[in-house]
Design a protein around this motif. Structure first.
Motif, short mmCIF file in Angstrom:
data_model
loop_
_atom_site.label_atom_id
_atom_site.label_comp_id
_atom_site.label_asym_id
_atom_site.label_seq_id
_atom_site.Cartn_x
_atom_site.Cartn_y
_atom_site.Cartn_z
N ARG A 106 -74.09 2.72 22.65
CA ARG A 106 -75.46 2.60 23.14
C ARG A 106 -75.69 3.47 24.36
NH1 ARG A 106 -78.45 -2.43 26.25
NH2 ARG A 106 -80.59 -1.82 25.78
N ALA A 107 -76.86 4.09 24.40
CA ALA A 107 -77.28 4.84 25.58
C ALA A 107 -78.70 4.43 25.92
CB ALA A 107 -77.21 6.34 25.33
N VAL A 108 -78.95 4.23 27.21
CA VAL A 108 -80.29 3.86 27.69
C VAL A 108 -80.73 4.92 28.71
CG1 VAL A 108 -81.72 2.09 28.76
CG2 VAL A 108 -79.71 1.42 27.43
N LEU A 109 -81.90 5.49 28.48
CA LEU A 109 -82.49 6.46 29.41
C LEU A 109 -83.79 5.88 29.95
CD1 LEU A 109 -82.11 9.84 27.46
CD2 LEU A 109 -80.48 8.75 29.00
N VAL A 110 -83.92 5.85 31.26
CA VAL A 110 -85.13 5.35 31.92
C VAL A 110 -85.68 6.47 32.79
CG1 VAL A 110 -86.10 3.60 33.44
CG2 VAL A 110 -84.19 3.01 31.93
N THR A 111 -86.91 6.87 32.53
CA THR A 111 -87.51 7.96 33.30
C THR A 111 -89.02 7.87 33.25
OG1 THR A 111 -87.67 10.39 33.52
CG2 THR A 111 -87.40 9.50 31.28
N PRO A 112 -89.72 8.18 34.34
CA PRO A 112 -91.18 8.16 34.29
C PRO A 112 -91.75 9.40 33.62
CG PRO A 112 -90.43 8.76 36.48
CD PRO A 112 -89.21 8.40 35.70
N TYR A 113 -90.98 10.50 33.63
CA TYR A 113 -91.45 11.76 33.07
C TYR A 113 -90.39 12.30 32.12
CZ TYR A 113 -94.08 11.03 37.36
OH TYR A 113 -94.82 10.46 38.36
N PHE A 114 -90.72 12.30 30.84
CA PHE A 114 -89.77 12.71 29.80
C PHE A 114 -90.31 13.96 29.11
CE2 PHE A 114 -88.23 12.54 25.39
CZ PHE A 114 -86.86 12.50 25.60
N ILE A 115 -89.85 15.12 29.56
CA ILE A 115 -90.20 16.39 28.93
C ILE A 115 -88.89 17.14 28.69
CG2 ILE A 115 -91.58 18.49 29.06
CD1 ILE A 115 -93.44 17.11 30.94
N PRO A 116 -88.20 16.84 27.61
CA PRO A 116 -86.85 17.34 27.38
C PRO A 116 -86.86 18.76 26.83
CG PRO A 116 -87.52 16.02 25.53
CD PRO A 116 -88.67 15.97 26.51
N ASP A 117 -85.71 19.42 26.94
CA ASP A 117 -85.54 20.69 26.24
C ASP A 117 -84.74 20.45 24.97
OD1 ASP A 117 -82.95 20.33 27.11
OD2 ASP A 117 -82.96 21.99 28.52
N GLU A 118 -84.40 21.54 24.27
CA GLU A 118 -83.75 21.41 22.97
C GLU A 118 -82.40 20.72 23.06
OE1 GLU A 118 -85.00 24.11 24.28
OE2 GLU A 118 -86.27 25.20 22.87
N SER A 119 -81.67 20.94 24.15
CA SER A 119 -80.33 20.36 24.25
C SER A 119 -80.39 18.84 24.39
CB SER A 119 -79.57 20.97 25.44
OG SER A 119 -80.26 20.74 26.65
N SER A 122 -95.93 3.00 30.42
CA SER A 122 -97.24 3.07 29.78
C SER A 122 -98.34 3.34 30.81
CB SER A 122 -97.56 1.78 29.02
OG SER A 122 -97.65 0.68 29.91
N VAL A 123 -98.05 3.05 32.08
CA VAL A 123 -98.98 3.37 33.17
C VAL A 123 -98.88 4.87 33.45
CG1 VAL A 123 -99.57 2.96 35.58
CG2 VAL A 123 -98.76 1.07 34.15
N VAL A 124 -100.02 5.54 33.50
CA VAL A 124 -100.05 7.00 33.60
C VAL A 124 -100.54 7.41 34.98
CG1 VAL A 124 -101.04 9.12 32.68
CG2 VAL A 124 -100.49 7.22 31.13
N ASP A 125 -99.79 8.30 35.63
CA ASP A 125 -100.25 8.86 36.90
C ASP A 125 -100.46 10.37 36.81
OD1 ASP A 125 -97.51 9.47 36.74
OD2 ASP A 125 -97.29 9.51 38.91
N GLN A 126 -99.95 11.00 35.75
CA GLN A 126 -100.14 12.44 35.55
C GLN A 126 -100.49 12.66 34.08
OE1 GLN A 126 -97.14 15.03 37.28
NE2 GLN A 126 -96.53 13.46 38.74
N SER A 127 -101.76 12.89 33.81
CA SER A 127 -102.25 12.89 32.43
C SER A 127 -101.63 13.97 31.57
CB SER A 127 -103.78 13.04 32.43
OG SER A 127 -104.39 11.96 33.09
N ILE A 128 -101.54 15.19 32.07
CA ILE A 128 -101.00 16.29 31.26
C ILE A 128 -99.53 16.05 30.96
CG2 ILE A 128 -100.51 18.76 31.20
CD1 ILE A 128 -103.00 19.23 32.84
N VAL A 129 -98.78 15.58 31.96
CA VAL A 129 -97.37 15.27 31.75
C VAL A 129 -97.23 14.17 30.70
CG1 VAL A 129 -95.27 14.38 32.83
CG2 VAL A 129 -96.70 16.02 34.05
N HIS A 130 -98.09 13.17 30.78
CA HIS A 130 -98.04 12.08 29.80
C HIS A 130 -98.31 12.59 28.38
CE1 HIS A 130 -98.58 8.11 28.05
NE2 HIS A 130 -99.75 8.50 27.57
N LEU A 131 -99.29 13.45 28.23
CA LEU A 131 -99.59 14.00 26.90
C LEU A 131 -98.43 14.82 26.37
CD1 LEU A 131 -103.32 15.09 27.42
CD2 LEU A 131 -102.49 13.27 25.90
#
Length: 467
Positions: free
Chosen positions: A317-330, A351-360
């Motif tokens: 099992r792996a758990v990742l917790v992050t407010p901003y998830f914009i991963p690369d290919e790796s 689910s609470v959004v503070d940066q709309s473009i990042v969320h999209l």
């Protein structure tokens, strides 16, 4: 008429010169997705693209700063060597690899408390400053002149009056809303203050969004804090309340934090003085831990490199917790391949959004991950600003780094690697609490979202390497 035609011709020629120049320059030392985003922008809007590229497009520090970083490396390696000499036991393959990435060794003999209550972190920090006898060093992305900042400044002022040397370094971009007030507040209190990576509009030779995103606090060289929490009110954004996770430490690991703060402080000194000496604290417990600093002064993206490697090694099992998830290919490849091997992958985002473009942009990755069998959880009520991970209960990570391009390639970050089972169990307990307070994302429901939202997400995703 002739002059008008000549101007048009020159403008047309200059646009193509910019395009061809971009082809020769932009792909260097960039991921394919980042290079593609810049090239698309420059090819469609050459003049605007060139201006943006000159402002935020070169992910490297000036030559003079790179030279200064090399000069300070001997100081960092000296602290690392003394830590290694004072530590005992087999550090393990992961710790050895992390040391190659961040130069700091794994050390035993520590006591670590994970605090996931915002107000409690502030209370504990105030109490530690109140008890300080020699030094207080605070390195933070945001230091506000609001109620939280003022409470901390009052304690710092009293400490200065007791003869304690107090220093605060904050990031001027992260703290831009409060910058002038914060500088005045701290300097009036007698606190030594510096800005990390100051932005100069004239003769600037590095991109303005390469920021110092670390949150490291050290008191008397004996107590240290590291995590995601800034020194600002938890509800500083209207309608948004932050939830964080911070590790409070004592023991030899604190010397790693102190050396990182000292180096960052010395980097901004005009007189090029040596960093403040760092003593190795006595052992105070039985926890093994390691600081992993990362940023442009290191040869590889330390946090990302370690995370990808650990995901490829995951078994259960792996758990990742992050407010901003914009991963690369790796990152995507490592997560999907782990899921294909039968590893349970839990991704917790807010689910609470503070940066709309990042969320999209973040949402644009969900369908691929869900289809691969990865479980996505949307945390309710608070902005879950905590950044942490656990893998197979063999390693826990708590720090300032998000799972995004900015933290991987642009920001100066700091993560604490946890190797002690009891502390990792506590981290997993906190993470399971996040999941219980979240809404699961179902693949079928996600696929039925409106087409306009899909289009917005895809447009944001194209921009994601620039965010």
């Amino acid at each position: 008429m002739t002059a008008h035609i000549t101007f048009e011709t020159l403008w047309y020629a200059s646009e193509w010169l910019i395009r061809f120049g971009a082809l020769a320059t932009v792909p260097l030392r960039r991921s394919p997705s980042a290079a593609a985003s810049w090239l698309l922008l420059i090819f469609f809007f050459p003049a605007l693209g060139l201006l943006l590229y000159l402002f935020i497009g070169r992910p490297q520090f000036p030559v003079a700063r790179q030279k200064r970083a090399r000069e300070l490396r001997a100081f960092q390696l000296d602290v690392a060597e003394r830590l290694e000499n004072g530590s005992s036991g087999d550090r393990g393959e992961t710790a050895d690899f992390a040391q190659k990435l961040g130069r700091m060794p794994c050390v035993d003999g520590n006591s670590i408390e994970l605090i996931d209550d915002y107000d409690k972190v502030v209370e504990r920090l105030l109490a530690d400053i109140h008890s300080a006898e020699h030094t207080v060093d605070l390195l933070v992305y945001i230091f506000a002149d609001d109620a939280v900042g003022k409470c901390i400044t009052v304690e710092l002022c009293e400490a200065v009056q007791r003869g304690v040397r107090c220093r605060v370094m904050f990031d001027p971009v992260g703290s831009h809303r409060w910058r002038r007030g914060t500088l005045r507040l701290l300097r009036d209190a007698g606190v030594e203050t510096r800005e990390a990576l100051p932005v100069h509009l004239i003769l600037r030779r590095t991109r303005a969004d390469m920021r110092n995103h670390r949150k490291l606090f050290v008191i008397d060289g004996l107590i240290g804090y590291a995590g995601s929490q800034n020194l600002v009110a938890k509800d500083f954004r209207p309608g948004v309340v932050n939830r964080e996770l911070v590790a409070r430490m004592s023991g030899p690991i604190v010397a790693s934090l102190a050396s990182t703060i000292s180096i960052d402080w010395a980097m901004e000194a005009f007189d090029r003085r040596d960093p403040s000496p760092v003593a190795i604290p006595a052992m105070s417990g039985g926890v093994r831990a390691q600081l992993l600093p990362s940023g442009a002064d290191y040869p590889l993206e330390g946090f990302e490199t370690l995370l990808v490697w650990q995901l490829h090694r995951a078994r259960q099992r792996a758990v990742l917790v992050t407010p901003y998830f914009i991963p690369d290919e790796s990152i995507i490849g490592a997560m999907c391949s782990a899921a294909a091997r039968g590893v349970t992958i839990d991704l917790v985002v807010s689910s609470v959004v503070d940066q709309s473009i990042v969320h999209l942009a973040q949402c644009s990755y969900f369908e691929q991950l869900l289809a691969a069998g990865i479980r996505i959880h949307l945390y309710r009520e608070f902005l879950l600003h905590a950044k942490n991970a656990s893998i197979d209960k063999d390693i826990g990570i708590v720090g300032s780094s998000n799972v995004d391009f900015r933290s991987f390639q642009l920001n100066e970050e700091a993560s604490i690697l946890l190797y002690d089972r009891s502390v990792i169990d506590r981290l997993v307990e906190i993470q399971d609490g996040y999941i219980l307070a979240s809404d699961p994302v179902a693949l079928d429901a996600w696929r039925s979202r409106p087409r306009l939202k899909r289009l917005s997400e895809n447009i944001a995703r194209i921009m994601s390497p620039l965010l």
